[in-house]
Structure formats: C-alpha cells, structure tokens
Design an enzyme around this catalytic site. Sequence first.
Site, short mmCIF file in Angstrom:
data_model
loop_
_atom_site.label_atom_id
_atom_site.label_comp_id
_atom_site.label_asym_id
_atom_site.label_seq_id
_atom_site.Cartn_x
_atom_site.Cartn_y
_atom_site.Cartn_z
N ASP A 202 1.04 -1.17 0.00
CA ASP A 202 -0.03 -0.11 0.06
C ASP A 202 0.88 1.13 0.00
OD1 ASP A 202 -1.61 2.21 0.77
OD2 ASP A 202 -2.78 1.09 2.00
N HIS A 203 1.10 1.93 -1.10
CA HIS A 203 2.11 3.01 -1.22
C HIS A 203 1.98 4.08 -0.14
CE1 HIS A 203 -0.72 5.25 -3.52
NE2 HIS A 203 -0.13 6.29 -3.40
N HIS A 265 -5.58 2.92 1.82
CA HIS A 265 -5.00 3.99 2.25
C HIS A 265 -5.88 4.58 3.42
CE1 HIS A 265 -3.30 3.40 -1.52
NE2 HIS A 265 -3.79 4.24 -2.41
C1 BG6 Z 1 -4.16 4.71 -5.60
C2 BG6 Z 1 -5.41 4.95 -6.23
O1 BG6 Z 1 -3.82 3.77 -4.78
O2 BG6 Z 1 -3.83 6.03 -5.05
C3 BG6 Z 1 -5.52 5.99 -7.41
O3 BG6 Z 1 -5.66 3.87 -7.00
C4 BG6 Z 1 -5.08 7.23 -6.64
O4 BG6 Z 1 -6.85 6.14 -7.59
C5 BG6 Z 1 -3.69 7.24 -5.76
O5 BG6 Z 1 -4.88 8.33 -7.56
C6 BG6 Z 1 -3.48 8.28 -4.98
O6 BG6 Z 1 -1.90 8.26 -4.49
P1 BG6 Z 1 -1.48 9.71 -4.10
O7 BG6 Z 1 -0.06 9.15 -3.78
O8 BG6 Z 1 -1.41 10.56 -5.24
O9 BG6 Z 1 -2.37 10.33 -3.19
#
Ligand code: BG6
Length: 516
Positions: A202-203, A265
């Site tokens: 989960d980034h 997230h």
């Molecule tokens: C991803 C989603 O996990 O996270 C995307 O699939 C979203 O839809 C993205 O745009 C948002 O990531 P960040 O790091 O730009 O907040």
Amino acid sequence: MSENISDTPGASSFCEIKPERVDIGPFTMVIFGGTGDLSRRKLLPTLYHLCHDQNLPDEYSIIAFASSERSDEEYRDLVKHSVEEFSEGPIHDACWENFSRHLFYMSGNFKDAESYKRLSSRIEEVAKPASGGKREVIYYLAVPPQFLPDIFERLSFCRLCSGKFDARLIIEKPFGRDRSSASALNSLIAKSFEERQIYRIDHYLGKETVQNILFFRFANSIFEPLWNRRYIDHVQITVAESLGIEYRARFYEQAGVVRDIVQNHMMQLLALIAMEPPIGFEADHIRNEKVKVYRTLRIMDSEYIDKHTVRGQYGAGNINGTDVVSYCDEKDTAPDSNTPTFFAGKFYIDNWRWADVPFYLRTGKRMKKRITEISIHFKQPPLRLFRSICDIREPNLLILGVQPHEEIVLHIGVKHPGIGNHLYAVELGFNYEKDLQGDVHFPLPYERLLLDCMKGDQTLFARQDETEAMWAVVDPIIERWKNTPCPEFPNYAAGSWGPDDANRLIGADGRQWRIF
Ligand code: BG6
C-alpha cells in the site's frame, strides 16, 4: 549555552544523522506485467532511482515477464522512455548504462507451465546465487487481480519459490474485491507460501509523513496523554485528489472510491492515528495493533450507512482554470455509470480510548485541490472565557499534513494585541521542506517499500488478517450502496469539495470540514 544549540536567532540546529546504508545481497526481481502502466509509471523509474542513489547491490537482475514478444534491447528502450517520462530529474548516461545492463525481458503466458520453466532457466542464467547458494527472487505481481491465482499456482508448481530459489512476493492492491475474495486469495497463497514471504503493498505506508505519524505520536510524551476521548472531540481525515480517473476507467468502473481508497489508504491512516502504542517497532508488533483498530471499528448496519455515509460522482467543472469533463464522459466509462468517485462517512471505534469520538473520513476524485490531511480537533475549554474574533480558525487543533504540504501544525489560542480580550488562533509548525531546508532526500513511497522488501522488512506491508479486517469494515457500505438507488449522479462539480450532503453529514453534529 549548550553547544548543540545555535545562537543565531531563527536558525535551526540538527544533530547529524548519517544516511542509512542498506545492506542488500544479490537478488533478481521478476516483474509480472513489466510493461504495464504501473511498471512504467512507478516501478521502473523507482528502480532506476535506487540504482542512481547507489542503493542496489552490484549483483542484481530485473526480468520483466509479460505476454508481448520483445527482445532485451527493446525492453531496455521501453524502460528508458518510462524513466524519462515519469522520473523527476533527467536521466544520467553513466547511471543508465549501468542500470540497463541488469534489465532483461521474457515473453510468456501467465497460465502456461512451460513459460514458468523457461523463467526458471532464465533466472538461473542471469542471477548470481546469494551466499547460502540459493537465488533470492522477488516476484512483483503488477497485474490485474484475476491473474493472481494462476500465477501463485504456477510459481509453486514449477518450484520457483522453493528449492534453489528463496522467494518473496509483492502483491499490488486491490487485494481482492471484498472480504471473502481476499480471504480466498489468502488461503490460496497460504497453500504454497508462508506469510513471511508475502508483501502486500500500500504505497501510502511508504510516504514519509505517514510513517512520521507513529514517530510523532510515540516520541512526544506531550501529546500521547491527550490522545483519547477525554481530550479529543473528533478527527477528520481528508484524501482529496484533483485528478480524475485518468487512463484507468476499466479498473475504476469495477472498483469505485471505497475499494480504491477507503479500504486501504484511509484505513491505514485511521489505524496509525487510533492504534495503541506497539510494544516494539518490529513488523508484527505494529500490525497487531493496527488489526485491533480495524476489529473495533463499529460495523455499520444499513440504517447507519444510509444516514452517515455519502456517495458522490463528479460532473463537469473547472480545476485550476482548466475545464474537465464529468465522470460519465471520461474515456471508457459507461454513460450512465453509477460508480461513486466520492465518499464521506462517520466512523466510530468502540474501545476505551475512542468510544464516542467520531472519525470523519472524506475522499474524492476531481476535488478542488490535491490534499491529504489528518486533523485532530481537541475539545475546546469548558468555559469560553474569551471572546473569539476568528470563527474559521479554532485553537486546540493539530494538523498532520501528508501532501502536498508535509507538515505538522498546531493551532493554539493567543491573546490578540489590543484592549479587548480577544482570542486569536496562531500556528506552531514544522514543515519538512522548509525546516530541513532541502538537505534531506525524501524517498518516494515505492523506493522505501522496495528497499524494505529487499531487506526483508514487512513492517510497512499489510498482513493477511489486516487486509481481511479492512474489508470487513467497508464491505457493508459497498453492499448497501449496491442494493440501494444512488442519488442523482453527478452530484458534485469537478473542482468543488464534494456533494452538499457531505457538509450536511458533519454539519448535523454541529461541526464542519476543516477544508472547504
Ligand atoms: C492509488 C489509487 O492507490 O492512489 C489512485 O488507485 C489514486 O486512484 C492514488 O489516485 C493516490 O495516490 P497519491 O499518492 O497520489 O495520493
């Protein structure tokens, strides 16, 4: 004066923290879907950066496994273009020369055992064994979820994860579509792999400011005693995106906002704010505490969902001076799609620390600004002794800014200069960029997470029970929304803060969104 403290007014002083060097042995990374969007946008540029920053060992290889026919050279060209297009800085020739020598390509069919046998030979051909004689292999599954079962089975059947190979698997989100599919996937994985080999990514957990939530909470004894129902009135978590769905309509039409952002997230952010102190910083200690939060989140029944959640879908609008189309006019969405792109909801955590403290969560695409922020609203003093002149900014507020401003800001009340007894809210703040004055390199989320996997550290990856518990929280919402007519979509204009119902949701409790 202590020698650690600068005598220049306003100057900050730092203790010197030496950059950590990561000791990583030889490895091979096999990227399933190595030519897809995720690989081109995130993975390959990140691997290039890791090489540029000298974080990779001398001996490593990256093998892309995908269906189209390509030579190694053609694949290297694709990677170079991806790095040029999606990296921040320019590509350095010497670094590229070095990096590209480690890149290989193999075409194959994810279902076909023969392809896996060829993969096995390819790994032996390009990878050097580690000191124990085995080859360390990381399988990165950057493929749509429907391919996962076949890949797990073939990897196991063709002995690509045992015997001469020591394997780890990185699995991208979404992990399943609901609790039962996530649980089925976990059971399937468990047939052939141990939990210690699995890295569910989960980034958000790779973001520096998200990791900082734990440091802030547990390194500062001044806040932890206040971190409970006695002193906190409510918590708000906003993940607002100005982007739309871009090129991902096919995925998004199936997923919608709850599966895409809330289940993973937002649940992770909520758990980091709400969890009890772990007994140590090792992976399982932290994950144990997070799971307890998910299990104590109140499960919503239909009546509650109808009353305390809001769904939305964006219409056409204008963001930062640019006109944008409605969700249903995006490429590849159904013209009458009911897919929600906005969520707001009120959650409760039924434990001693948080009973009756509402957590308001809000996220959406095509909102006015890109901002991810957690705000902790402490209770106001029981007696209003002072006249406030500022209705918008209340004191007793703590903001943890995740993006675009990576900061921690405390709003406190001070006396406004003058004869009257006016209270004025001012900010005490720490901002990563300003306060560390560009001295510190911010690893991108994928940099940190890939390095952790290479090191074998699972702390920032979701455990099996964690993913299932997160689904258990959101499943009733998805189910209820599926079975009840949605409001008339679109119900918010691109470039706004979402549907009016989201304001009514929080307004019904006499509160308002901090960002509006
Ligand atoms: C991803 C989603 O996990 O996270 C995307 O699939 C979203 O839809 C993205 O745009 C948002 O990531 P960040 O790091 O730009 O907040």
